[in-house]
Write a protein that holds these residues in place. Structure first.
Motif, mmCIF file in Angstrom:
data_model
loop_
_atom_site.group_PDB
_atom_site.id
_atom_site.type_symbol
_atom_site.label_atom_id
_atom_site.label_comp_id
_atom_site.label_asym_id
_atom_site.label_seq_id
_atom_site.Cartn_x
_atom_site.Cartn_y
_atom_site.Cartn_z
ATOM 1 N N LEU A 1 -9.997 42.880 -1.196
ATOM 2 C CA LEU A 1 -10.011 44.186 -1.853
ATOM 3 C C LEU A 1 -10.758 45.202 -1.002
ATOM 4 N N TYR A 2 -10.252 46.454 -1.033
ATOM 5 C CA TYR A 2 -10.839 47.523 -0.239
ATOM 6 C C TYR A 2 -10.964 48.777 -1.090
ATOM 7 N N GLU A 3 -12.011 49.537 -0.818
ATOM 8 C CA GLU A 3 -12.184 50.853 -1.429
ATOM 9 C C GLU A 3 -12.218 51.889 -0.315
ATOM 10 N N ASN A 4 -11.188 52.743 -0.278
ATOM 11 C CA ASN A 4 -11.082 53.741 0.782
ATOM 12 C C ASN A 4 -11.228 53.115 2.165
ATOM 13 N N GLY A 5 -10.635 51.939 2.328
ATOM 14 C CA GLY A 5 -10.645 51.253 3.613
ATOM 15 C C GLY A 5 -11.846 50.381 3.860
ATOM 16 N N SER A 6 -12.865 50.457 3.014
ATOM 17 C CA SER A 6 -14.078 49.658 3.170
ATOM 18 C C SER A 6 -13.950 48.377 2.349
ATOM 19 N N TYR A 7 -14.341 47.255 2.944
ATOM 20 C CA TYR A 7 -14.179 45.969 2.275
ATOM 21 C C TYR A 7 -15.055 45.886 1.031
#
Length: 918
Positions: free
Chosen positions: A687-693
């Motif tokens: 899972l990623y949030e705005n490309g951050s893991y």
């Protein structure tokens, strides 16, 4: 579980004072208790709605359903138990050692947390188990508060004797640990524990209740729970010393276990109870007094195995083996010699558990091995350092000590599984340990492997990190622990062959990692995940680092990709992949990595063609570091990823059904869900949030503790068998588009006043719909209310007043709803039932109430409260306190036959109800 010396041929009488359970068997500190994992604070603190585990009383087991168990859906394991490869002696650290000896490991999971046992969190210092390759069964040793116990009852700053709340008799496995265990072919075993002190008035009798057909409803539920949560069996620890097991109950106890075994569950019994009398007496061997709990003459096979108490010698273990054989049982399947890790201290005191006593005349183990508390390498660090009041084990800068101490326990004091025997000359003083009196587990157990087929990938990720890296760059700067995404551990820590100086090997967690004075490398971090392997030192002869025991087939399309980083200056060295082929295991086939002597500018990947070895099997592989006749000072090589693949593993499709299940705007938490693919096709979801893991798991749901941004894009990728990620599935989120600052307040009637603030763009122009639904109940209550435009509060009436958990979804117009959670008002209590009182010869015996949230029972005789003794301390209380009043105190005799008696029951919310007895 206890330790009591029994000389050969003598059965001692054991008093309650002689018993020290393993839960309290470690040293007691002035302000914290050895082994307890104290609640983390600050950013590492548990999230407001973060799922965590609880214990279960017999009544809670009986009433269990998947819907009623708090956080049940978020605490399931899904990885299926993976098959292990056949043994292959030629690649063992000790080729002559029989692979048939098994290990039952009983330990904590991330630690021993009472209200903070979560599957994953953002704290590096969680204890992470990394030696699945030596383990066959992993069982969980916890103090687990029963469902519904308010967290406020636990004060971590008080003495451990002041835990005035109830622990359950059942502790089910942490699902993240079950996933990791299954990934490595290890069975995950729940724990059932009865003890006078640790479980208060709870007794086995409440568990063994039978229905009119003679069935055991609790056993039926235990089988259902194991299937739902995907664990594999039960360990029974029966230690009610004061009363033991009534002789007439022994057949029922055996039938109870037999039922579970007949359901396909693994059942192990602890060496605590005499078969004929039911008394608690520790045999420290397998004999006619305890073997009927494994195999009974009348009932047949009752359980799978027994965990022997700890004070054995060679003769007793020899007799144990012989007794098993006389019953037609395989001692390596049924008899486990117990070792109590929490009392060893690596030789601070003389080692009591010398596993050489378990060897036969040929040097082979006669029985299998069981260990309790091997996580003392982490949990007892402060006591080892000399001050149990500290909590260094929860500090990141001390974790390197845990890692070294772990290797000393498993690989032996030499930190080398090929030389796992004790060594008094080795210096472990920097980690407060000694090698004088302990042989590593690797001296007695062969390494196992699940690495087979034609595809394998590893990033050497141990399951936690100070940062999370992707392709060599920091994707998330937050520390973390998540054993769900732990790679298959390196088989040997560390097996390095060399005729010269051996290079040092370690896990590299990055620039902020404190690694101790024994390591001198430049910290780089991971390629993917939290760690890489680093090899460094003066390279003056060829070094072969063996990494994985495998059974990998090679074909014409087989390729090995190696990602490495060489920060040390360019030199004459070469890096090679060393293959040990099944057909010729004495020979190391070397596959050269081109230009590997050159200093790299970060991570680089070499692709090696393995087609020349088509038709053969890789039995083990590692890495060769060759100076090519030179001496290379300060050599360093980091290995970030190894992938072996042949194209047979399809790249997964992007996940489907990705959506937000709960959006908790007050706390910036989310729960997301998606459709889960079969494990044969997908090994993990990232899972990623705005490309951050954000995190990873093999599941269909994930709890996100804290979003870094109020709006943006979430994405999820599936990871296939060869390590490749799918294309992402994405969804947008915007917490600022929903109502904010949701407040829920209850009045005396139980009505809820809900208030909120509108988002800036909406400003009350659209109607709002409220839907409140109770959670964790088989018959949920639902109430829906429409609120007119412009209003910023609403009243919900007619709600239950029993303190149930609720979910309140609030939607503006057609937008996706946001969620608030809590508990309803609690204004009601059910009186104690008279039929639960037994009167015999003037003595009154109180059974435990069925009420889910009862807390105290006051017994008034002529309006004067009676006092009741509790466990651990001599203090008496003017009430029965749930979980701490002694079982014996539940029976009392009134001062006079003419006395008036009444009971007042009180729940956690303070509600009281009176029952007149006479």
């Amino acid at each position: 579980m206890t330790r009591k010396l029994k000389p050969k041929g003598i059965i001692p009488k054991v008093t309650a004072l002689a018993i020290t359970s393993a839960l309290v068997g470690q040293l007691v500190a002035s302000s914290v208790y050895a082994g307890d994992t104290l609640p983390y604070t600050g950013e590492s603190a548990k999230g407001a709605n973060q799922p965590y585990q609880h214990g279960y009383t017999s009544a809670q087991i009986l009433n269990w359903t998947p819907e009623s168990d708090i956080y049940g859906e978020l605490l399931r394991a899904h990885v299926p138990l993976q098959p292990r490869n056949d043994a292959f002696a030629a690649t063992q650290a000790y080729p002559e050692l029989s692979p048939d000896t098994q290990l039952f490991t009983m330990s904590g999971d991330y630690g021993n947390a009472f209200f903070d046992s979560t599957p994953y969190t953002n704290e590096f210092s969680q204890y992470l188990f990394n030696y699945w390759q030596y383990t066959d069964y992993y069982s969980y040793w916890h103090g687990m508060a029963s469902a519904g116990v308010p967290e406020e009852l636990y004060d971590p700053n008080k003495e451990w004797t002041e835990r005035y709340f109830e622990f359950g008799i059942l502790n089910i496995p942490n699902p993240a640990y079950t996933n990791a265990a299954h990934k490595n072919g290890v069975r995950s075993i729940a724990n059932i524990f009865f003890s006078d002190n640790d479980r208060g008035p709870q007794t086995y009798k409440q568990m063994l209740v039978q229905d009119e057909d003679g069935n055991f409803p609790v056993a039926v539920k235990l089988a259902e729970m194991a299937k739902y949560y995907n664990y594999d069996g039960y360990f029974f620890n029966q230690e009610e010393v004061a009363r033991g097991v009534a002789p007439e109950d022994i057949p029922s106890y055996k039938k109870f276990m037999q039922y579970l075994r007949d359901q396909g569950l693994y059942v192990q019994w602890y060496d605590s109870t005499i078969n004929t009398t039911g008394e608690i007496q520790y045999q420290n061997e397998f004999n006619e007094l305890n073997s009927p709990f494994v195999q009974d003459t009348a009932l047949g096979r009752v359980s799978d195995s027994i965990f022997l108490n700890y004070v054995w010698n060679h003769e007793m273990l020899q007799d144990s083996r012989d007794h098993a054989i006389s019953l037609g049982l395989d001692p390596l399947e049924t008899v486990f010699a117990g070792v109590e890790g929490g009392h060893d201290r690596f030789g601070r005191w003389k080692q009591l558990y010398d596993l050489r006593n378990n060897l036969d005349e040929n040097g082979q183990p006669m029985n299998s091995i069981a260990t309790l508390g091997a996580d003392f390498t982490h949990n007892a660090l402060d006591e080892e350092m000399g001050d149990g009041s500290t909590n260094h084990r929860a500090e990141d800068k001390y974790q390197w000590m845990t890692f070294v101490r772990d290797r000393a326990w498993w690989s032996g004091p030499n930190q080398d599984p090929t030389e796992a025997r004790r060594n008094a000359s080795v210096d472990l003083s920097d980690v407060y340990a000694s090698g004088a009196n302990w042989d590593g587990i690797a001296a007695y157990l062969t390494e196992r492997s699940v690495v087979h087929g034609s595809n394998f990938a590893t990033n050497f990720n141990t399951g936690h990190g100070l940062q999370y890296y992707e392709n060599g760059k920091v994707s998330n700067d937050t520390e973390w622990s998540n054993i769900n995404i732990q790679d298959i551990p390196v088989t040997w820590q560390w097996w390095m062959d060399s005729e010269g100086d051996k290079l040092s090997v370690d896990f590299d967690y990055g620039p902020t990692y404190e690694k101790g004075a024994r390591y001198q490398y430049d910290s780089i971090g991971a390629f993917n995940g939290g760690s890489s392997i680093v090899v460094n030192g003066d390279l003056n002869a060829e070094n072969f680092l063996r990494l994985y025991k495998t059974d990998l087939s090679i074909n014409a399309k087989s390729t090995l990709e190696l990602t490495y980083n060489k920060p040390s200056k360019s030199d004459t060295s070469t890096l090679q992949v060393g293959l040990i082929l099944e057909d010729d295991p004495s020979h190391v086939v070397k596959v050269n990595v081109p230009n590997s002597g050159k200093q790299t500018k970060g991570w680089t990947t070499a692709s090696l063609d393995l087609s020349a070895y088509a038709g053969q099997n890789i039995a083990a592989f590692g890495l060769v570091f060759d100076p090519n006749g030179k001496t290379i000072e300060d050599y360093q090589m980091n290995i970030g990823e190894i992938r072996i693949f042949d194209g047979s593993a399809a790249k997964p499709d992007a996940p489907t059904g990705f959506h937000i299940a709960k959006s908790l705007t007050n706390t910036d938490e989310l729960v997301v869900e998606w459709d889960m693919e079969d494990y044969s096709k997908v090994k993990q979801y990232n899972l990623y949030e705005n490309g951050s893991y954000v995190g990873g798991i093999y599941d269909s749901t994930y709890y996100i503790k804290s979003l870094k941004n109020r709006s943006g894009k979430l994405s999820i990728r599936a990871v296939g068998a060869d390590g490749r990620e799918s294309e992402p599935a994405t969804l947008s989120y915007n917490l600022d588009a929903a109502v904010q600052d949701i407040q829920v307040k209850f009045n005396k009637q139980g009505d809820a006043t809900v208030s909120w603030k509108y988002p800036k763009k909406t400003k009350g122009k659209e109607a709002i719909e409220f839907t409140l639904q109770t959670e964790y109940t088989n018959k949920p209550f639902t109430k829906t209310v429409q609120v007119k435009k412009g209003k910023s509060s609403a009243v919900l009436t007619g709600l239950p007043t029993n303190g149930e958990h609720y979910v309140l979804n609030i939607a503006i117009g057609k937008q996706q709803p946001v969620t608030a959670t809590g508990q309803l008002a609690d204004h009601q209590i059910t009186p104690y039932a008279k039929e639960k009182v037994t009167v015999n010869d003037g003595k009154y015996t109180l059974a435990l109430p069925d009420l889910e949230d009862w807390y105290k029972i006051y017994v008034y005789e002529n309006e004067v409260p009676r006092e009741f003794g509790v466990t651990y301390v001599t203090q008496k209380f003017p009430y029965i306190i749930r979980g701490r009043t002694k079982l014996s105190e539940m029976t009392f005799t009134p001062a006079s036959s003419s006395s008036s008696l009444k009971l007042v029951i009180e729940d956690y919310a303070g509600n009281k109800a009176t029952t007149i007895l006479r």
